[in-house]
Scaffold this motif. Structure first.
Motif, PDB file in Angstrom:
ATOM      1  N   GLY A   1     -71.196   3.521 -12.868  1.00 37.90           N
ATOM      2  CA  GLY A   1     -71.224   4.213 -11.588  1.00 37.90           C
ATOM      3  C   GLY A   1     -71.142   5.708 -11.778  1.00 37.90           C
ATOM      4  O   GLY A   1     -71.281   6.221 -12.889  1.00 37.90           O
ATOM      5  N   VAL A   2     -70.915   6.392 -10.679  1.00 40.15           N
ATOM      6  CA  VAL A   2     -70.825   7.842 -10.671  1.00 40.15           C
ATOM      7  C   VAL A   2     -69.414   8.230 -10.242  1.00 40.15           C
ATOM      8  O   VAL A   2     -68.916   7.740  -9.222  1.00 40.15           O
ATOM      9  N   ILE A   3     -68.777   9.104 -11.011  1.00 32.34           N
ATOM     10  CA  ILE A   3     -67.447   9.588 -10.636  1.00 32.34           C
ATOM     11  C   ILE A   3     -67.605  10.566  -9.479  1.00 32.34           C
ATOM     12  O   ILE A   3     -68.333  11.547  -9.581  1.00 32.34           O
ATOM     13  N   ARG A   4     -66.930  10.262  -8.379  1.00 36.27           N
ATOM     14  CA  ARG A   4     -66.991  11.121  -7.188  1.00 36.27           C
ATOM     15  C   ARG A   4     -65.847  12.127  -7.154  1.00 36.27           C
ATOM     16  O   ARG A   4     -66.005  13.236  -6.645  1.00 36.27           O
ATOM     17  N   SER A   5     -64.703  11.731  -7.671  1.00 33.00           N
ATOM     18  CA  SER A   5     -63.567  12.661  -7.695  1.00 33.00           C
ATOM     19  C   SER A   5     -62.557  12.213  -8.740  1.00 33.00           C
ATOM     20  O   SER A   5     -62.531  11.053  -9.135  1.00 33.00           O
ATOM     21  N   ILE A   6     -61.761  13.177  -9.168  1.00 34.18           N
ATOM     22  CA  ILE A   6     -60.671  12.921 -10.114  1.00 34.18           C
ATOM     23  C   ILE A   6     -59.434  13.614  -9.567  1.00 34.18           C
ATOM     24  O   ILE A   6     -59.491  14.786  -9.185  1.00 34.18           O
ATOM     25  N   THR A   7     -58.330  12.876  -9.511  1.00 34.52           N
ATOM     26  CA  THR A   7     -57.070  13.469  -9.067  1.00 34.52           C
ATOM     27  C   THR A   7     -55.963  13.095 -10.040  1.00 34.52           C
ATOM     28  O   THR A   7     -56.019  12.061 -10.685  1.00 34.52           O
ATOM     29  N   ALA A   8     -54.979  13.963 -10.115  1.00 33.02           N
ATOM     30  CA  ALA A   8     -53.828  13.716 -10.984  1.00 33.02           C
ATOM     31  C   ALA A   8     -52.571  13.672 -10.119  1.00 33.02           C
ATOM     32  O   ALA A   8     -52.369  14.542  -9.283  1.00 33.02           O
ATOM     33  N   ASP A   9     -51.768  12.650 -10.321  1.00 29.54           N
ATOM     34  CA  ASP A   9     -50.528  12.483  -9.576  1.00 29.54           C
ATOM     35  C   ASP A   9     -49.371  12.887 -10.484  1.00 29.54           C
ATOM     36  O   ASP A   9     -49.096  12.216 -11.479  1.00 29.54           O
ATOM     37  N   THR A  10     -48.711  13.974 -10.150  1.00 27.88           N
ATOM     38  CA  THR A  10     -47.633  14.477 -10.999  1.00 27.88           C
ATOM     39  C   THR A  10     -46.392  13.593 -10.982  1.00 27.88           C
ATOM     40  O   THR A  10     -45.597  13.627 -11.903  1.00 27.88           O
ATOM     41  N   ARG A  11     -46.237  12.773  -9.926  1.00 29.91           N
ATOM     42  CA  ARG A  11     -45.085  11.867  -9.883  1.00 29.91           C
ATOM     43  C   ARG A  11     -45.280  10.672 -10.809  1.00 29.91           C
ATOM     44  O   ARG A  11     -44.419  10.342 -11.600  1.00 29.91           O
ATOM     45  N   SER A  12     -46.429  10.004 -10.697  1.00 33.51           N
ATOM     46  CA  SER A  12     -46.675   8.809 -11.516  1.00 33.51           C
ATOM     47  C   SER A  12     -47.286   9.161 -12.866  1.00 33.51           C
ATOM     48  O   SER A  12     -47.312   8.332 -13.765  1.00 33.51           O
ATOM     49  N   LYS A  13     -47.816  10.379 -12.979  1.00 32.23           N
ATOM     50  CA  LYS A  13     -48.500  10.861 -14.181  1.00 32.23           C
ATOM     51  C   LYS A  13     -49.852  10.176 -14.392  1.00 32.23           C
ATOM     52  O   LYS A  13     -50.437  10.256 -15.453  1.00 32.23           O
ATOM     53  N   ASP A  14     -50.360   9.484 -13.351  1.00 39.16           N
ATOM     54  CA  ASP A  14     -51.653   8.808 -13.450  1.00 39.16           C
ATOM     55  C   ASP A  14     -52.793   9.773 -13.138  1.00 39.16           C
ATOM     56  O   ASP A  14     -52.629  10.702 -12.338  1.00 39.16           O
ATOM     57  N   ILE A  15     -53.940   9.527 -13.758  1.00 37.53           N
ATOM     58  CA  ILE A  15     -55.170  10.240 -13.426  1.00 37.53           C
ATOM     59  C   ILE A  15     -56.067   9.215 -12.737  1.00 37.53           C
ATOM     60  O   ILE A  15     -56.391   8.182 -13.321  1.00 37.53           O
ATOM     61  N   SER A  16     -56.448   9.499 -11.495  1.00 39.95           N
ATOM     62  CA  SER A  16     -57.230   8.559 -10.700  1.00 39.95           C
ATOM     63  C   SER A  16     -58.675   9.012 -10.580  1.00 39.95           C
ATOM     64  O   SER A  16     -58.960  10.206 -10.500  1.00 39.95           O
TER      65      SER A  16
END
Length: 133
Positions: free
Chosen positions: A46-61
């Motif tokens: 697929g195509v990546i539409r967005s990337i976000t980082a959550d500083t609380r969970s340390k996950d990259i979505s």
């Protein structure tokens, strides 16, 4: 003289106990292992539409669009790993292959599959992997 429960009540109790055990086994089997096997993962392109980082969970979505649908995938504790974020940001709007964890028993077939990314590939180059191979 003590009164014994009827056979129907005993069967009902045994059935509820068995269902509870199956639910616990199903839930425990859904945990992502530290080093997943490729056969326990599914590949989507697929195509990546967005990337976000959550500083609380340390996950990259990652929001990945494929076949007219959008799926949310993530790199667990991605901010704590040695990941080149410039390569991730460069992948926005680009075609990628995402291997995500689909292992576990899923006894009842109702559990939503994990969005846990095991491997992310762009242009045939591995950006991120958890596979041991």
């Amino acid at each position: 003289m003590s009164k014994r429960p009827s056979i129907t009540v005993s069967i009902l109790i045994a059935g509820v106990a068995a269902l509870f055990v199956l639910c616990v086994v199903d839930w425990l089997s859904s945990a992502v292992p530290a080093v997943p096997e490729r056969e326990d993962a599914t590949k989507v392109s697929g195509v990546i539409r967005s990337i976000t980082a959550d500083t609380r969970s340390k996950d990259i979505s990652f929001l990945v669009a494929t076949g007219g649908k959008r799926y949310l995938h993530y790199i667990n504790r991605g901010l704590e790993r040695d990941i080149d974020t410039s390569k991730l940001k460069a992948a926005i709007g680009k075609d990628v292959d995402v291997w995500y964890y689909t292992g576990g028993l899923n006894i009842f077939g109702t559990r939503v599959q994990s969005g846990h990314i095991c491997e992310l590939v762009r242009d045939g180059k591995v950006i991120y992997t958890e596979f041991a191979e």
